[in-house]
Design a protein around this motif. Structure first.
Motif, PDB file in Angstrom:
ATOM      1  N   GLN A 108       0.830  -1.209   0.000  1.00 61.54           N
ATOM      2  CA  GLN A 108       0.000   0.000   0.000  1.00 61.54           C
ATOM      3  C   GLN A 108       0.867   1.263   0.000  1.00 61.54           C
ATOM      4  N   LYS A 154       1.591   4.395  -2.757  1.00 64.94           N
ATOM      5  CA  LYS A 154       1.457   5.815  -2.432  1.00 64.94           C
ATOM      6  C   LYS A 154       2.695   6.593  -2.864  1.00 64.94           C
ATOM      7  N   GLN A 164       2.902   7.128  -6.542  1.00 63.63           N
ATOM      8  CA  GLN A 164       1.953   8.168  -6.951  1.00 63.63           C
ATOM      9  C   GLN A 164       2.300   9.532  -6.337  1.00 63.63           C
ATOM     10  N   GLU A 224       2.431  10.475  -3.290  1.00 63.76           N
ATOM     11  CA  GLU A 224       1.625  10.874  -2.138  1.00 63.76           C
ATOM     12  C   GLU A 224       2.499  10.796  -0.888  1.00 63.76           C
TER      13      GLU A 224
END
Length: 422
Positions: A74, A78, A81, A83
């Motif tokens: 996960q 992130k 991307q 993030e």
């Protein structure tokens, strides 16, 4: 690792005492018993304490491997991307370092944490992470993982860590290992070539090897249309050409960088323009145009923005005014430069400024002050493993004591200069 051990390690990482963690949750005595494994924590206690420690409560479950596999997947998504990771996620990853996990998972955890710490300039946290992982991951041998790209990232991040510490020999070593593992991404390879160019620039006096890597990086960045990085490489090439006294090539590199900056306004940054102006000054100075260089430096020094690149301008002003024996200016600019270098943890240039201060003492015939300041600078250079500076300062002290005919002391420092090259 037992629940109590996990709590203790996480509490220490968060910088909390038992009294601070227990406040509003339980008695300090109860927390102490849990940490020492003398009692099993209640579900209510775990819920409250994990919330206060900002960590996922699932990390205290029994299916830790499955949990961390899912969490890492996960978080890697992130990061891809672009993030940002939350404090809770970072704390949970830190907790994973104390678990018995596969090498693949440990390296993934290290990569996520080190990238986060370096990106956020949390150098102290990066140092603690390295010191911990050095004990549980084979840093100096070839790591074999299912995903070899993780190995590339691992060595690249180690290079970034040591570069941030200005330990250029170690940074060069790990960047070279990353290069040898290779990457399918041309952009990642371009960054490795660029980093190798920078480390070798710091290590060697001759810039030919640095230029080879810089040109490789330049070609790949151009192919990938990464124009901000193209400009950075051109600036580095200008520096390297200047060191090798190839002034025409240095001028061409800087002009091309300016052209790119004007052609692609999307990459225009105040810091980039600032550094281009500064290196024009460096080129002027190297070509003997000291007044032109001085005018550029003074104009840049008057900037209101107190950022790290300003330290280089101030250091250049210190050096120029020193040769002109303008001691008031030397004093003023060196104090300002040292304050900024300390603030931004720029150890290399801070130590260089210490030697300038030492030479000012020497010129005023304060031999004791000179020796004391130079020895402090040498000690600091050794502490930060700055081999090139250690050699320069030890060599200077060796020459100093040789002139005084203190042959024993002189030989000690010459020996230290030689040993710094190993």
């Amino acid at each position: 690792m037992q629940i109590g051990d996990k709590l203790r390690q996480l509490r220490i990482y968060k910088g909390l005492s038992q009294v601070e963690l227990a406040a509003g949750i339980c008695s300090t005595a109860y927390l102490s018993k849990v940490e020492n494994g003398k009692t099993s924590p209640s579900a209510s206690f775990l819920e409250k304490v994990t919330k206060k420690l900002e960590v996922e409560s699932s990390a205290f479950g029994t299916e830790k491997t499955a949990y961390y596999v899912a969490l890492i997947q996960q978080l890697e998504k992130k990061v891809r991307q672009e993030e940002g990771l939350t404090e809770k996620e970072i704390s949970t990853l830190h907790l994973a370092l104390y678990e018995i996990l596969s090498m693949d998972l440990q390296v993934k955890v290290f990569n996520l944490l080190m990238k986060y710490y370096i990106s956020n300039t949390q150098i102290a946290d990066a140092q603690r992470l390295y010191e911990l992982c050095e004990k549980i991951i084979p840093m100096e041998t070839n790591v074999i993982l299912e995903d070899m790209h993780d190995v590339f990232v691992f060595y690249n991040l180690l290079g970034n860590y040591f570069y941030s510490q200005q330990q250029f020999h170690s940074a060069d070593y790990y960047y070279t290992k990353a290069k040898d593992y290779g990457s399918k991404s041309r952009l990642e390879l371009a960054k490795i070539f660029y980093n190798l160019s920078l480390t070798k620039q710091r290590i060697f006096d001759d810039m030919h090897i640095s230029l080879i890597y810089a040109k490789q990086a330049y070609e790949l960045f151009e192919q990938e249309e990464q124009y901000a990085e193209v400009i950075d490489v051109l600036i580095s090439m200008a520096i390297q050409y200047t060191y090798n006294e190839n002034f025409e090539e240095a001028k061409s590199s800087l002009q091309l960088a300016f052209d790119h900056l004007n052609e692609y306004p999307g990459v225009r940054q105040n810091t980039t323009l600032f550094m281009l102006e500064y290196h024009w000054g460096r080129l002027d100075e190297a070509m003997g145009n000291e007044e032109a260089a001085l005018q550029r430096y003074v104009a840049l020094a008057d900037t209101l923005e107190e950022h790290a690149p300003l330290v280089y301008v101030l250091k250049s002003l210190v050096d120029l005014y020193f040769t002109q024996k303008q001691w008031v200016q030397v004093q003023a600019y060196s104090e300002r430069a040292m304050a900024l270098a300390e603030r931004f943890q720029m150890n290399y240039i801070y130590i260089q400024l210490m030697t300038v201060r030492a030479n000012m003492l020497k010129m005023r015939q304060d031999e004791i002050g000179y020796e004391k300041e130079m020895k402090k600078a040498l000690l600091l250079a050794k502490e930060h493993v700055l081999g090139k500076l250690v050699k320069e300062i030890a060599q200077t002290l060796g020459d100093y004591y040789m002139e005084l005919r203190f042959y024993k002391k002189s030989s000690e420092y010459y020996r230290e200069a030689l040993q710094s090259l190993k």
